[in-house]
Design a protein around this motif. Structure first.
Motif, PDB file in Angstrom:
ATOM      1  N   ILE A  56       0.793  -1.212   0.043  1.00 49.76           N
ATOM      2  CA  ILE A  56      -0.113  -0.128   0.052  1.00 49.76           C
ATOM      3  C   ILE A  56       0.996   1.107  -0.183  1.00 49.76           C
ATOM      4  O   ILE A  56       1.828   1.329   0.740  1.00 49.76           O
ATOM      5  CB  ILE A  56      -0.997  -0.010   0.976  1.00 49.76           C
ATOM      6  N   ALA A  57       0.666   1.957  -1.069  1.00 49.58           N
ATOM      7  CA  ALA A  57       1.367   3.359  -1.140  1.00 49.58           C
ATOM      8  C   ALA A  57       0.927   4.476  -0.401  1.00 49.58           C
ATOM      9  O   ALA A  57      -0.420   4.551  -0.396  1.00 49.58           O
ATOM     10  CB  ALA A  57       1.876   3.626  -2.607  1.00 49.58           C
ATOM     11  N   LEU A  58       1.667   5.578   0.177  1.00 51.13           N
ATOM     12  CA  LEU A  58       1.058   6.622   0.845  1.00 51.13           C
ATOM     13  C   LEU A  58       1.713   7.684   0.114  1.00 51.13           C
ATOM     14  O   LEU A  58       2.938   7.767   0.189  1.00 51.13           O
ATOM     15  CB  LEU A  58       1.315   6.431   2.168  1.00 51.13           C
ATOM     16  N   PHE A  59       1.116   8.538  -0.488  1.00 52.43           N
ATOM     17  CA  PHE A  59       1.371  10.007  -1.153  1.00 52.43           C
ATOM     18  C   PHE A  59       0.652  10.979  -0.720  1.00 52.43           C
ATOM     19  O   PHE A  59      -0.356  11.322  -1.340  1.00 52.43           O
ATOM     20  CB  PHE A  59       1.281   9.630  -2.720  1.00 52.43           C
ATOM     21  N   ASN A  62       2.372  15.037   5.681  1.00 53.10           N
ATOM     22  CA  ASN A  62       2.021  14.578   7.113  1.00 53.10           C
ATOM     23  C   ASN A  62       0.287  15.015   7.576  1.00 53.10           C
ATOM     24  O   ASN A  62       0.016  16.168   7.346  1.00 53.10           O
ATOM     25  CB  ASN A  62       2.903  15.126   8.024  1.00 53.10           C
ATOM     26  N   ARG A  63      -0.187  14.047   8.103  1.00 49.25           N
ATOM     27  CA  ARG A  63      -1.463  14.189   8.706  1.00 49.25           C
ATOM     28  C   ARG A  63      -1.737  13.168   9.710  1.00 49.25           C
ATOM     29  O   ARG A  63      -1.104  12.046   9.596  1.00 49.25           O
ATOM     30  CB  ARG A  63      -2.540  14.423   7.809  1.00 49.25           C
ATOM     31  N   VAL A  64      -2.574  13.160  10.710  1.00 51.31           N
ATOM     32  CA  VAL A  64      -2.931  12.363  11.737  1.00 51.31           C
ATOM     33  C   VAL A  64      -3.135  10.805  11.123  1.00 51.31           C
ATOM     34  O   VAL A  64      -2.923   9.917  11.444  1.00 51.31           O
ATOM     35  CB  VAL A  64      -4.173  12.684  12.800  1.00 51.31           C
ATOM     36  N   GLU A  65      -3.932  11.155  10.089  1.00 49.64           N
ATOM     37  CA  GLU A  65      -4.601   9.927   9.204  1.00 49.64           C
ATOM     38  C   GLU A  65      -3.395   9.028   8.605  1.00 49.64           C
ATOM     39  O   GLU A  65      -3.603   7.894   8.385  1.00 49.64           O
ATOM     40  CB  GLU A  65      -5.545  10.227   8.160  1.00 49.64           C
ATOM     41  N   TYR A  66      -2.206   9.788   8.443  1.00 50.28           N
ATOM     42  CA  TYR A  66      -1.095   9.117   7.937  1.00 50.28           C
ATOM     43  C   TYR A  66      -0.716   7.950   8.795  1.00 50.28           C
ATOM     44  O   TYR A  66      -0.455   6.689   8.290  1.00 50.28           O
ATOM     45  CB  TYR A  66      -0.088   9.869   7.619  1.00 50.28           C
ATOM     46  N   LEU A  67      -0.545   8.059  10.114  1.00 56.26           N
ATOM     47  CA  LEU A  67      -0.194   7.140  11.127  1.00 56.26           C
ATOM     48  C   LEU A  67      -1.221   6.010  11.085  1.00 56.26           C
ATOM     49  O   LEU A  67      -1.073   4.774  11.081  1.00 56.26           O
ATOM     50  CB  LEU A  67      -0.229   7.612  12.501  1.00 56.26           C
ATOM     51  N   VAL A  68      -2.595   6.335  11.101  1.00 55.59           N
ATOM     52  CA  VAL A  68      -3.609   5.203  11.104  1.00 55.59           C
ATOM     53  C   VAL A  68      -3.541   4.465   9.746  1.00 55.59           C
ATOM     54  O   VAL A  68      -3.733   3.332   9.996  1.00 55.59           O
ATOM     55  CB  VAL A  68      -5.027   5.947  11.030  1.00 55.59           C
ATOM     56  N   ALA A  69      -3.174   4.910   8.613  1.00 50.81           N
ATOM     57  CA  ALA A  69      -2.935   4.292   7.437  1.00 50.81           C
ATOM     58  C   ALA A  69      -1.732   3.117   7.537  1.00 50.81           C
ATOM     59  O   ALA A  69      -1.881   2.202   7.079  1.00 50.81           O
ATOM     60  CB  ALA A  69      -2.760   5.151   6.307  1.00 50.81           C
ATOM     61  N   LEU A  70      -0.795   3.647   7.931  1.00 46.06           N
ATOM     62  CA  LEU A  70       0.584   2.734   8.430  1.00 46.06           C
ATOM     63  C   LEU A  70       0.061   1.674   9.084  1.00 46.06           C
ATOM     64  O   LEU A  70       0.463   0.507   8.676  1.00 46.06           O
ATOM     65  CB  LEU A  70       1.543   3.720   9.257  1.00 46.06           C
ATOM     66  N   TYR A  71      -0.686   1.981  10.156  1.00 44.58           N
ATOM     67  CA  TYR A  71      -1.046   0.778  11.149  1.00 44.58           C
ATOM     68  C   TYR A  71      -2.115  -0.140  10.458  1.00 44.58           C
ATOM     69  O   TYR A  71      -2.276  -1.301  10.561  1.00 44.58           O
ATOM     70  CB  TYR A  71      -1.025   1.239  12.427  1.00 44.58           C
ATOM     71  N   ALA A  72      -2.835   0.400   9.593  1.00 45.47           N
ATOM     72  CA  ALA A  72      -3.848  -0.255   8.984  1.00 45.47           C
ATOM     73  C   ALA A  72      -3.226  -1.368   8.058  1.00 45.47           C
ATOM     74  O   ALA A  72      -3.532  -2.255   7.843  1.00 45.47           O
ATOM     75  CB  ALA A  72      -5.060   0.785   8.142  1.00 45.47           C
ATOM     76  N   ALA A  73      -2.526  -0.735   7.379  1.00 46.22           N
ATOM     77  CA  ALA A  73      -1.537  -1.721   6.327  1.00 46.22           C
ATOM     78  C   ALA A  73      -1.053  -2.901   6.894  1.00 46.22           C
ATOM     79  O   ALA A  73      -1.063  -4.035   6.632  1.00 46.22           O
ATOM     80  CB  ALA A  73      -0.546  -1.062   5.668  1.00 46.22           C
ATOM     81  N   TRP A  74      -0.153  -2.691   8.299  1.00 46.95           N
ATOM     82  CA  TRP A  74       0.521  -3.734   8.916  1.00 46.95           C
ATOM     83  C   TRP A  74      -0.663  -4.662   9.501  1.00 46.95           C
ATOM     84  O   TRP A  74      -0.524  -5.786   9.742  1.00 46.95           O
ATOM     85  CB  TRP A  74       1.349  -3.058   9.916  1.00 46.95           C
ATOM     86  N   THR A 106      -4.012   8.987  -0.878  1.00 42.71           N
ATOM     87  CA  THR A 106      -3.697  10.341  -1.006  1.00 42.71           C
ATOM     88  C   THR A 106      -4.732  11.255  -0.212  1.00 42.71           C
ATOM     89  O   THR A 106      -5.649  10.772   0.465  1.00 42.71           O
ATOM     90  CB  THR A 106      -3.941  10.713  -2.327  1.00 42.71           C
ATOM     91  N   ASP A 107      -4.507  12.601  -0.078  1.00 34.54           N
ATOM     92  CA  ASP A 107      -5.326  13.616   0.429  1.00 34.54           C
ATOM     93  C   ASP A 107      -7.035  13.398   0.186  1.00 34.54           C
ATOM     94  O   ASP A 107      -7.626  13.061   0.868  1.00 34.54           O
ATOM     95  CB  ASP A 107      -4.788  14.818   0.386  1.00 34.54           C
ATOM     96  N   ASP A 108      -6.988  13.691  -1.361  1.00 29.48           N
ATOM     97  CA  ASP A 108      -8.482  13.764  -1.690  1.00 29.48           C
ATOM     98  C   ASP A 108      -9.009  12.589  -2.577  1.00 29.48           C
ATOM     99  O   ASP A 108     -10.022  12.838  -2.954  1.00 29.48           O
ATOM    100  CB  ASP A 108      -8.610  15.335  -2.402  1.00 29.48           C
ATOM    101  N   LEU A 124      -7.375   5.818  -3.077  1.00 29.83           N
ATOM    102  CA  LEU A 124      -8.357   6.184  -2.047  1.00 29.83           C
ATOM    103  C   LEU A 124      -7.810   7.601  -1.164  1.00 29.83           C
ATOM    104  O   LEU A 124      -6.626   7.588  -0.630  1.00 29.83           O
ATOM    105  CB  LEU A 124      -8.263   4.861  -0.904  1.00 29.83           C
ATOM    106  N   GLY A 125      -8.852   8.474  -0.937  1.00 28.56           N
ATOM    107  CA  GLY A 125      -8.624   9.733  -0.434  1.00 28.56           C
ATOM    108  C   GLY A 125      -8.926   9.716   1.126  1.00 28.56           C
ATOM    109  O   GLY A 125     -10.094   9.010   1.548  1.00 28.56           O
ATOM    110  N   VAL A 126      -8.121  10.368   1.793  1.00 32.58           N
ATOM    111  CA  VAL A 126      -8.565  10.433   3.318  1.00 32.58           C
ATOM    112  C   VAL A 126      -9.687  11.514   3.496  1.00 32.58           C
ATOM    113  O   VAL A 126     -10.604  11.181   4.395  1.00 32.58           O
ATOM    114  CB  VAL A 126      -7.303  11.028   3.952  1.00 32.58           C
ATOM    115  N   ASP A 127      -9.931  12.416   2.697  1.00 31.88           N
ATOM    116  CA  ASP A 127     -10.878  13.221   2.873  1.00 31.88           C
ATOM    117  C   ASP A 127     -12.209  13.020   2.064  1.00 31.88           C
ATOM    118  O   ASP A 127     -12.692  13.668   1.436  1.00 31.88           O
ATOM    119  CB  ASP A 127     -10.243  14.735   2.349  1.00 31.88           C
ATOM    120  N   THR A 128     -12.635  11.755   2.415  1.00 32.18           N
ATOM    121  CA  THR A 128     -13.753  10.998   1.862  1.00 32.18           C
ATOM    122  C   THR A 128     -14.814  10.505   3.023  1.00 32.18           C
ATOM    123  O   THR A 128     -14.214  10.354   4.350  1.00 32.18           O
ATOM    124  CB  THR A 128     -13.271   9.888   0.665  1.00 32.18           C
TER     125      THR A 128
END
Length: 284
Positions: A56-59, A62-74, A106-108, A124-128
């Motif tokens: 899973i790529a993250l582009f 920085n934002r709080v949801e970035y950390l959530v996405a990291l751990y969601a992948a793991w 991504t963000d949006d 997949l956008g975080v702001d969705t």
């Protein structure tokens, strides 16, 4: 050993302990952090077909949801490929294809045209609305079981002498690195804060792990990046604030330091050489 087990352990041991901050505002305690990661991992599997072993790529900045996405992948047994957000989208798309990522966050959700991403990869956008569902999560199951030598973080180099190269870090690599930090660099308590002023896609992101293991707190600046005045303000507010910074960031902090500095605990620098004079000035 799944590195996401550290988040699960903290959520079970100290569920109400503050975890994720946007500036000085707490956005999630450890129970909420774990619940959101588990819920997002379920979305990955249900709606995007992500399975253990996928990338899973993250582009995004920085934002709080970035950390959530990291751990969601793991959590689901997938690996993460964080990408420098300052790259051109075509450069990012090349890394996504090379990493064989099946999903990019991504963000949006609108950073890539459909024809630029490799076949089978979706955005997949975080702001969705998806993340609104994730933020409402209240419970979690255990993370997937993985072997220590399974890929966890696919870290791409800067590509200064050619195309970027993917450096493969396993769960065991991340555990060893985190233990070395706690043994050789600094102790971490539940009262300590780690600030993500440098990109989470690089060194600053790796340091989240010892802080999760110890139940520390994680701050993403409101600016979502580096601002010396913002850092000093947050340090005064929180106390025991630590961060990773490139040498140029350290120099700018020195140049913009207030007469009285309080709350700044540890600054880890790297990513390039530091002039001795600049280091001495920073220490003084």
């Amino acid at each position: 050993m799944n590195i996401a087990n550290w988040l699960q352990a903290q959520a079970l041991q100290a569920p109400e302990s503050p975890a994720l901050y946007s500036g000085a505002e707490c956005r999630a305690n450890y129970h909420q952090f774990a619940a959101r990661a588990a819920a997002l991992s379920a979305v990955f599997a249900r709606d995007y077909g992500v399975r253990a072993g996928d990338r899973i790529a993250l582009f995004m900045p920085n934002r709080v949801e970035y950390l959530v996405a990291l751990y969601a992948a793991w959590w689901i047994g997938a690996a993460v490929t964080p990408i420098n957000y300052k790259l051109h989208r075509k450069e990012a798309a090349w890394i996504i294809e090379n990493a064989e990522a099946s999903l990019v966050i991504t963000d949006d959700g609108g950073q890539f045209e459909t024809d630029i991403l490799p076949d089978g990869c979706r955005e997949l956008g975080v702001d969705t609305a998806v993340f609104e569902e994730v933020r409402a999560a209240v419970g979690f199951d255990a993370p997937a079981r993985v072997e220590p030598n399974v890929l966890a973080w696919l870290f791409y180099t800067s590509g200064t002498t050619g195309r970027p190269k993917g450096v493969m870090l396993t769960h065991q690599n991340l555990v060893a690195m985190s233990m070395c930090y706690l043994c050789d660099v600094d102790s971490v308590s539940v009262q300590d804060y780690w600030l993500y002023a440098a990109p989470i896609s690089h060194g600053a992101g790796l340091y989240n792990l010892p802080f999760v293991r110890a139940g520390g707190r994680h701050i993403v600046p409101v600016s979502r990046g580096f601002d010396a005045a913002e850092i000093f303000d947050l340090a005064r507010t929180t106390g025991r604030l630590s961060l990773f910074a490139a040498p140029t960031m350290v120099k700018r902090m020195v140049q913009n330091a207030p007469d009285a500095i309080s709350g700044l605990h540890t600054v880890v620098y790297g990513g390039g050489p530091m002039y001795a004079a600049d280091l001495i000035q920073a220490l003084n």
